[in-house]
Design an enzyme around this catalytic site. Structure first.
Site, PDB file in Angstrom:
ATOM      1  N   GLU A  72       1.440  -1.150  -0.035  1.00 25.34           N
ATOM      2  CA  GLU A  72      -0.212  -0.221  -0.090  1.00 25.34           C
ATOM      3  C   GLU A  72       0.993   1.066   0.169  1.00 25.34           C
ATOM      4  O   GLU A  72       1.559   1.221   0.379  1.00 25.34           O
ATOM      5  CB  GLU A  72      -0.846  -0.012   1.393  1.00 25.34           C
ATOM      6  CG  GLU A  72      -1.960   1.227   1.387  1.00 25.34           C
ATOM      7  CD  GLU A  72      -2.583   0.965   2.695  1.00 25.34           C
ATOM      8  OE1 GLU A  72      -3.781   1.530   2.245  1.00 25.34           O
ATOM      9  OE2 GLU A  72      -2.674   0.129   3.948  1.00 25.34           O
ATOM     10  N   LYS A 141     -10.131   0.561  -2.075  1.00 25.26           N
ATOM     11  CA  LYS A 141     -10.551  -0.270  -0.296  1.00 25.26           C
ATOM     12  C   LYS A 141     -11.867  -0.010   0.050  1.00 25.26           C
ATOM     13  O   LYS A 141     -12.266   1.538  -0.107  1.00 25.26           O
ATOM     14  CB  LYS A 141      -9.194   0.668   0.446  1.00 25.26           C
ATOM     15  CG  LYS A 141      -8.993   0.089   1.444  1.00 25.26           C
ATOM     16  CD  LYS A 141      -7.894   1.273   2.272  1.00 25.26           C
ATOM     17  CE  LYS A 141      -7.888   0.677   3.302  1.00 25.26           C
ATOM     18  NZ  LYS A 141      -7.316   1.458   4.573  1.00 25.26           N
ATOM     19  N   CYS A 182      -5.214  -3.778   3.170  1.00 26.33           N
ATOM     20  CA  CYS A 182      -4.423  -3.333   4.353  1.00 26.33           C
ATOM     21  C   CYS A 182      -5.555  -3.215   5.651  1.00 26.33           C
ATOM     22  O   CYS A 182      -5.933  -4.339   6.349  1.00 26.33           O
ATOM     23  CB  CYS A 182      -3.807  -1.429   4.435  1.00 26.33           C
ATOM     24  SG  CYS A 182      -2.912  -1.585   6.103  1.00 26.33           S
TER      25      CYS A 182
END
Length: 306
Positions: A72, A141, A182
């Site tokens: 990321e 995301k 993440c």
């Protein structure tokens, strides 16, 4: 596990020659497939970060990896993230697409500052680029990091980032990959969808975990996602001090469907890559001997109360 030391003469040419055949094979037909996972410390310097990614990608290609996984925020970490965000056809992304084409390797670009629908928000976007330099797919995301981390450190990703709404998988030379980023790691229902609804075989989890949360939860969460979904998990990690105010945990990992860590760097703070061979027979063996897909009871899980 094998750390990178040198390029193998002639191997990139052989991969280019035979990759069309490999890409058309099913995982059951294909033998072990090499992947690389990176660990790095991105900063607020686009050119410096690209130089690091280019060097690591060259190493991965030289060792015969068919997929290179970057963490990321691979291209930039800093307070100016919103101002440097750009469209998918912008100059930053084009450099990375050219990198994939140059080394004839697929690249997972773990979290890119994609320009949003207004000037106040961008998307944190995981981009999968094929070996011809084309964007295969992208995942925005879904779960944003709005958290009060122990130690009075408050994060508010939603202040400048918009949430994605789509679950994304893609077929690749290494198998069917599910894209996440993440903080998504803490939401098992996303990974269940990737496995049981979209038939993912490999879960990509590029991250920039904080030092505190990484020490407490990083490895255990990754191994859990591998075990409960019977998938390989590839987790590229940011590491070290990005600035005075931000530090990442590191510890890039590749985990097999039984939950075994099959690759990790010996130092969770170093900038380097590590290799592992994805073995389709392990996926088949684990899923055959413990057929959790057949044993699931969505009729009960999703039953509505009167």
């Amino acid at each position: 596990m094998r750390l990178i030391g040198h390029k193998t003469p002639g191997l990139p040419f052989l991969l280019r020659r035979f990759r069309p055949y490999l890409c058309n094979c099913t995982m059951a037909q294909t033998k072990k497939i090499r992947v690389a996972v990176a660990q790095m410390t991105s900063i607020n310097d686009i050119d410096a970060n690209f130089d690091t990614c280019a060097r690591l990608t060259e190493k991965a290609a030289g060792e015969g990896a068919m997929l290179m996984c970057l963490p990321e925020c691979f291209s930039f970490i800093g307070a100016e993230s919103l101002s440097i965000a750009e469209d998918m056809d912008g100059p930053i992304m084009l450099r990375y697409c050219e990198l994939a084409r140059k080394w004839n390797i697929w690249i997972s670009l773990g979290g890119f500052q994609e320009k949003g629908e207004n000037d106040k928000h961008m998307f944190n976007t995981h981009v999968l680029v094929d070996d011809l330099g084309n964007i295969k797919t992208k995942y925005r995301k879904i779960h944003l990091f709005d958290v009060d981390v122990p130690g009075n450190k408050i994060f508010k990703e939603s202040a400048f980032t918009a949430s994605g709404t789509d679950i994304i998988v893609a077929d690749s030379p290494v198998g069917r990959v599910g894209l996440t980023i993440c903080y998504d790691l803490r939401f098992p229902e996303l990974y269940h969808q990737l496995r049981f609804q979209h038939h993912a075989q490999i879960l990509l989890v590029p991250s920039a975990f904080t030092k505190i949360t990484g020490q407490a939860h990083w490895e255990v969460l990754l191994r859990t996602r591998a075990i409960e979904n019977q998938c390989y998990v590839i987790a590229a990690a940011q590491t070290g001090k990005h600035s005075e105010n931000r530090e990442s945990y590191g510890d890039s990992l590749i985990i097999d469907p039984w939950g075994t860590v099959v690759a990790r760097l010996p130092d969770r703070l170093t900038t380097d890559i590590v290799l592992a061979d994805i073995d389709p027979s392990i996926i088949d063996d684990v899923r055959t001997k413990m057929p959790i897909c057949e044993h699931r009871r969505p009729d009960i899980y999703e039953k509505k109360k009167d």
